[in-house]
Design a protein around this motif. Sequence first.
Motif, short mmCIF file in Angstrom:
data_model
loop_
_atom_site.label_atom_id
_atom_site.label_comp_id
_atom_site.label_asym_id
_atom_site.label_seq_id
_atom_site.Cartn_x
_atom_site.Cartn_y
_atom_site.Cartn_z
N TYR A 10 7.06 -2.89 -13.65
CA TYR A 10 6.64 -3.58 -12.28
C TYR A 10 6.79 -2.53 -11.08
O TYR A 10 7.91 -1.86 -11.19
CB TYR A 10 7.51 -4.78 -12.13
N PHE A 11 5.91 -2.30 -10.46
CA PHE A 11 5.94 -1.38 -9.29
C PHE A 11 6.00 -1.99 -7.95
O PHE A 11 5.15 -3.05 -7.66
CB PHE A 11 4.62 -0.46 -9.48
N LEU A 12 6.74 -1.63 -7.13
CA LEU A 12 6.77 -2.21 -5.82
C LEU A 12 5.99 -1.05 -4.71
O LEU A 12 6.42 0.15 -4.75
CB LEU A 12 8.09 -2.22 -5.15
N CYS A 13 4.91 -1.65 -4.35
CA CYS A 13 3.92 -0.62 -3.69
C CYS A 13 4.06 -0.95 -2.15
O CYS A 13 3.96 -2.06 -1.73
CB CYS A 13 2.37 -1.02 -4.31
N ASN A 14 4.10 0.11 -1.31
CA ASN A 14 4.08 0.03 -0.02
C ASN A 14 2.86 0.43 0.58
O ASN A 14 2.22 1.84 0.46
CB ASN A 14 5.10 0.75 0.38
N PHE A 15 1.87 -0.19 1.49
CA PHE A 15 0.63 0.27 2.00
C PHE A 15 0.76 0.16 3.34
O PHE A 15 1.61 -0.41 4.35
CB PHE A 15 -0.48 -0.88 1.39
N ASP A 16 -0.13 1.11 3.89
CA ASP A 16 -0.42 1.31 5.43
C ASP A 16 -1.74 0.76 5.45
O ASP A 16 -2.85 1.19 4.81
CB ASP A 16 -0.52 2.74 5.84
N VAL A 17 -1.80 -0.29 6.27
CA VAL A 17 -3.07 -1.18 6.65
C VAL A 17 -3.64 -0.90 7.97
O VAL A 17 -2.68 -1.14 8.77
CB VAL A 17 -2.66 -2.83 6.21
N TYR A 18 -4.83 -0.59 8.32
CA TYR A 18 -5.34 -0.30 9.33
C TYR A 18 -6.17 -1.37 9.81
O TYR A 18 -7.18 -1.52 9.14
CB TYR A 18 -5.98 0.87 9.30
#
Length: 132
Positions: A88-96
Amino acid sequence: MPVIKNGGTIDRNSIKEAVCIDAGRVYDSCCDRDCLEDLRCYFTARGQECIGEAVNIRLRSAEVLKIDIEVEPITFNKGYYACDLTFYFLCNFDVYKAPNTCPSNINGIATFEKKVILFGSDGNVKPCKRRR
C-alpha cells in the motif's frame, strides 16, 4: 554468541538440541526489481473532483504505508512456500488546474500485489555437534 533482539536473554538450559542451518539452501525470487507503472490510485471525493478538473498532474512522492504478507506451504513441493504480498503506497500529487498556476497538493492510495515462491527448507535438519 547468538544475536538477541528486543533485549531478551537465552536460558542455555532450555535449549534441547542445536541444529545447523545451511544458509546456501535459502533461495528466493524476490531479488528482481519491479517497475511499478499504471497503478490505480484511489482518492477522496474532494481529491477526485480536483483530479477531474486538472490539466496536468505530477507525482511528487510515494511512500510505503503498509505491506500485507500471506504465506502458505505448497503441498506438492516440500519446503516451498507461496507468498502473496500486497503493498500500500501513499502517493502525493501536484495537480495543476490551469497553465502557469500554483499546484494543489492531493494525496491518494495505490496498491501493488506480488506473488513469489520461496524455498525455506526441505525438513532434513541434521543435528550439530555441541562445542563445550
